[in-house]
Design a protein around this motif. Structure first.
Motif, PDB file in Angstrom:
ATOM      1  N   GLY A 127     -14.047   5.081  12.356  1.00 54.02           N
ATOM      2  CA  GLY A 127     -12.636   5.337  12.626  1.00 54.02           C
ATOM      3  C   GLY A 127     -11.931   5.942  11.435  1.00 54.02           C
ATOM      4  O   GLY A 127     -11.074   6.824  11.574  1.00 54.02           O
ATOM      5  N   PHE A 128     -12.276   5.466  10.242  1.00 57.17           N
ATOM      6  CA  PHE A 128     -11.704   6.028   9.019  1.00 57.17           C
ATOM      7  C   PHE A 128     -12.104   7.489   8.871  1.00 57.17           C
ATOM      8  O   PHE A 128     -11.263   8.352   8.571  1.00 57.17           O
ATOM      9  N   PHE A 129     -13.369   7.789   9.112  1.00 57.15           N
ATOM     10  CA  PHE A 129     -13.852   9.160   8.973  1.00 57.15           C
ATOM     11  C   PHE A 129     -13.153  10.087   9.967  1.00 57.15           C
ATOM     12  O   PHE A 129     -12.786  11.217   9.622  1.00 57.15           O
ATOM     13  N   HIS A 140      -8.568  -4.414   4.394  1.00 52.34           N
ATOM     14  CA  HIS A 140      -7.427  -4.454   5.314  1.00 52.34           C
ATOM     15  C   HIS A 140      -7.256  -3.156   6.100  1.00 52.34           C
ATOM     16  O   HIS A 140      -6.231  -2.980   6.769  1.00 52.34           O
ATOM     17  N   TYR A 141      -8.254  -2.292   6.028  1.00 51.32           N
ATOM     18  CA  TYR A 141      -8.196  -1.071   6.844  1.00 51.32           C
ATOM     19  C   TYR A 141      -8.592  -1.415   8.278  1.00 51.32           C
ATOM     20  O   TYR A 141      -9.630  -2.033   8.524  1.00 51.32           O
ATOM     21  N   VAL A 142      -7.751  -1.008   9.236  1.00 54.62           N
ATOM     22  CA  VAL A 142      -8.025  -1.251  10.653  1.00 54.62           C
ATOM     23  C   VAL A 142      -7.914   0.078  11.401  1.00 54.62           C
ATOM     24  O   VAL A 142      -6.879   0.744  11.341  1.00 54.62           O
ATOM     25  N   THR A 143      -8.973   0.454  12.092  1.00 60.56           N
ATOM     26  CA  THR A 143      -8.978   1.710  12.843  1.00 60.56           C
ATOM     27  C   THR A 143      -7.836   1.737  13.853  1.00 60.56           C
ATOM     28  O   THR A 143      -7.627   0.783  14.591  1.00 60.56           O
ATOM     29  N   GLY A 144      -7.111   2.837  13.860  1.00 59.48           N
ATOM     30  CA  GLY A 144      -6.013   3.006  14.809  1.00 59.48           C
ATOM     31  C   GLY A 144      -4.697   2.427  14.341  1.00 59.48           C
ATOM     32  O   GLY A 144      -3.650   2.703  14.937  1.00 59.48           O
ATOM     33  N   GLU A 145      -4.724   1.632  13.271  1.00 58.23           N
ATOM     34  CA  GLU A 145      -3.499   1.016  12.755  1.00 58.23           C
ATOM     35  C   GLU A 145      -3.151   1.486  11.351  1.00 58.23           C
ATOM     36  O   GLU A 145      -1.987   1.429  10.951  1.00 58.23           O
ATOM     37  N   ALA A 146      -4.147   1.931  10.597  1.00 55.32           N
ATOM     38  CA  ALA A 146      -3.921   2.306   9.197  1.00 55.32           C
ATOM     39  C   ALA A 146      -3.009   3.524   9.096  1.00 55.32           C
ATOM     40  O   ALA A 146      -3.146   4.485   9.851  1.00 55.32           O
ATOM     41  N   THR A 147      -2.098   3.481   8.160  1.00 55.81           N
ATOM     42  CA  THR A 147      -1.157   4.581   7.945  1.00 55.81           C
ATOM     43  C   THR A 147      -1.838   5.726   7.186  1.00 55.81           C
ATOM     44  O   THR A 147      -2.928   5.569   6.622  1.00 55.81           O
ATOM     45  N   HIS A 148      -1.154   6.848   7.160  1.00 59.40           N
ATOM     46  CA  HIS A 148      -1.640   7.993   6.386  1.00 59.40           C
ATOM     47  C   HIS A 148      -1.771   7.608   4.911  1.00 59.40           C
ATOM     48  O   HIS A 148      -2.755   7.975   4.253  1.00 59.40           O
ATOM     49  N   SER A 149      -0.803   6.874   4.390  1.00 57.15           N
ATOM     50  CA  SER A 149      -0.840   6.470   2.980  1.00 57.15           C
ATOM     51  C   SER A 149      -2.035   5.569   2.691  1.00 57.15           C
ATOM     52  O   SER A 149      -2.668   5.673   1.629  1.00 57.15           O
ATOM     53  N   HIS A 150      -2.356   4.692   3.625  1.00 59.77           N
ATOM     54  CA  HIS A 150      -3.506   3.798   3.457  1.00 59.77           C
ATOM     55  C   HIS A 150      -4.794   4.625   3.413  1.00 59.77           C
ATOM     56  O   HIS A 150      -5.647   4.443   2.538  1.00 59.77           O
ATOM     57  N   MET A 151      -4.931   5.542   4.361  1.00 60.31           N
ATOM     58  CA  MET A 151      -6.123   6.398   4.404  1.00 60.31           C
ATOM     59  C   MET A 151      -6.239   7.236   3.134  1.00 60.31           C
ATOM     60  O   MET A 151      -7.305   7.316   2.519  1.00 60.31           O
ATOM     61  N   VAL A 162       0.839  -1.201   0.000  1.00 59.85           N
ATOM     62  CA  VAL A 162       0.000   0.000   0.000  1.00 59.85           C
ATOM     63  C   VAL A 162       0.872   1.248   0.000  1.00 59.85           C
ATOM     64  O   VAL A 162       0.637   2.199  -0.744  1.00 59.85           O
ATOM     65  N   GLU A 163       1.904   1.235   0.848  1.00 63.22           N
ATOM     66  CA  GLU A 163       2.814   2.376   0.926  1.00 63.22           C
ATOM     67  C   GLU A 163       3.537   2.585  -0.398  1.00 63.22           C
ATOM     68  O   GLU A 163       3.646   3.726  -0.893  1.00 63.22           O
ATOM     69  N   SER A 164       4.011   1.504  -0.994  1.00 65.82           N
ATOM     70  CA  SER A 164       4.746   1.592  -2.253  1.00 65.82           C
ATOM     71  C   SER A 164       3.868   2.135  -3.372  1.00 65.82           C
ATOM     72  O   SER A 164       4.292   3.002  -4.152  1.00 65.82           O
ATOM     73  N   ILE A 165       2.630   1.647  -3.449  1.00 63.87           N
ATOM     74  CA  ILE A 165       1.717   2.106  -4.499  1.00 63.87           C
ATOM     75  C   ILE A 165       1.383   3.579  -4.306  1.00 63.87           C
ATOM     76  O   ILE A 165       1.352   4.353  -5.272  1.00 63.87           O
ATOM     77  N   TYR A 166       1.171   3.983  -3.066  1.00 60.62           N
ATOM     78  CA  TYR A 166       0.835   5.390  -2.834  1.00 60.62           C
ATOM     79  C   TYR A 166       2.003   6.299  -3.216  1.00 60.62           C
ATOM     80  O   TYR A 166       1.814   7.320  -3.884  1.00 60.62           O
ATOM     81  N   GLN A 167       3.202   5.903  -2.808  1.00 57.91           N
ATOM     82  CA  GLN A 167       4.367   6.739  -3.085  1.00 57.91           C
ATOM     83  C   GLN A 167       4.712   6.761  -4.576  1.00 57.91           C
ATOM     84  O   GLN A 167       5.032   7.820  -5.130  1.00 57.91           O
ATOM     85  N   ALA A 168       4.636   5.604  -5.231  1.00 55.80           N
ATOM     86  CA  ALA A 168       5.080   5.510  -6.628  1.00 55.80           C
ATOM     87  C   ALA A 168       3.990   5.875  -7.629  1.00 55.80           C
ATOM     88  O   ALA A 168       4.248   6.598  -8.596  1.00 55.80           O
TER      89      ALA A 168
END
Length: 301
Positions: free
Chosen positions: A125-127, A84-95, A50-56
């Motif tokens: 949590g996402f909101f 795979h989104y989990v409240t409190g664990e998801a990164t900024h890139s995931h959100m 997820v991080e790689s796709i967001y950055q690239a």
């Protein structure tokens, strides 16, 4: 005075060919991790993907529409991001990846909320993560603009209970906590029943939730203050950050949406007036700049 300015038509984005799709990095990743056609062969979920796709693919392409279209075509949101989104664990890139995909669905005018409706547990949590990111100190204007677009879509989807449950708290009578006491009392004198409801709200508030509740109630005021800071940072002449101008345009679209709907306008309008937002827009240097013509048109509307 209204202008006759019209937004120029955007050039159509050429669709990729089948051979281009099959050879694309996104297609190859989808086959490994989330494509329904290769479900039995998927590798385990990996947050680094997820991080790689967001950055690239998203940041790296400067939010390029063709790369985002490819991600949407691969069902990235439905089959990888949201499951795979989990409240409190998801990164900024995931959100942010979820935000970008939802905005793309609205751009393409396809149903946008199905993935959330099927798995609604983490949406609150996402909101909340979205709200906090939108009033953060981030100066990444493209990200901040994407967040505003998402919020606009949420307020424009009040018929969807999932969205309504989240946004209604931001525009209820309780948002008047952001008013000065004198102004609030003035409003209560004009409509006495609001004072009765105000007292009822205060009695119902649970002490352990008060900090969170008050943060939500002041949210739109915070967002307006942030907007005015960005708007007034744009100089009367010289170089201008085009992304900051786009942010200001999208913010006005959000305000227009809030003012257009009775359920959101009733209490928001008072906070809008208390922030002197209309006057600040009128006095902003952007109004007089060529780059601000669309902003000026939206303001007049």
């Amino acid at each position: 005075m209204k202008t006759d300015l019209q937004t120029p038509e955007k050039p159509k984005i050429p669709l990729p060919t089948l051979s281009q799709i099959n050879a694309d990095r996104i297609t190859l990743l989808a086959q490994q991790y989330w494509s329904p056609q290769t479900k039995e062969e998927h590798l385990p979920y990996d947050a680094a993907i997820v991080e790689s796709i967001y950055q690239a693919e998203i940041l790296g392409s400067n939010f390029g529409v063709r790369r985002i279209m490819m991600l949407e075509f691969s069902q990235y949101l439905e089959n990888y991001l949201w499951p795979h989104y989990v409240t409190g664990e998801a990164t900024h890139s995931h959100m942010m990846s979820i935000i970008v995909m939802i905005n793309e669905k609205f751009r393409e005018r396809v149903p946008a909320w199905q993935a959330f409706l099927k798995q609604p547990d983490h949406f609150p949590g996402f909101f909340e993560q979205v709200l906090k990111a939108s009033v953060s100190d981030s100066n990444h204007m493209k990200e901040q603009t994407a967040l505003l677009c998402f919020l606009n879509h949420c307020f424009g989807s009040m018929e969807v209970q999932l969205c309504r449950d989240q946004v209604k708290r931001l525009v209820s009578l309780s948002m008047w906590i952001s008013l000065q006491e004198g102004r609030r009392n003035q409003e209560f004198k004009a409509v006495p029943k609001w004072r009765k409801y105000w007292r009822a709200i205060q009695k119902k508030d649970k002490p352990e939730l008060l900090e969170k509740l008050n943060w939500e109630r002041r949210y739109l005021q915070r967002l307006m203050i942030k907007f005015m800071g960005i708007l007034e940072s744009i100089p009367e002449s010289g170089d201008v950050n085009v992304d900051a101008v786009r942010y200001c345009e999208r913010f006005l679209e959000l305000v227009i949406e809030l003012e257009a709907l009775l359920p959101t306008r009733r209490f928001f309008n008072t906070v809008l007036d208390d922030c002197h937002l209309v006057v600040r827009c009128q006095l902003a240097p952007l109004i007089t700049r060529t780059e601000g013509q669309l902003f000026a048109q939206e303001y007049e509307e």
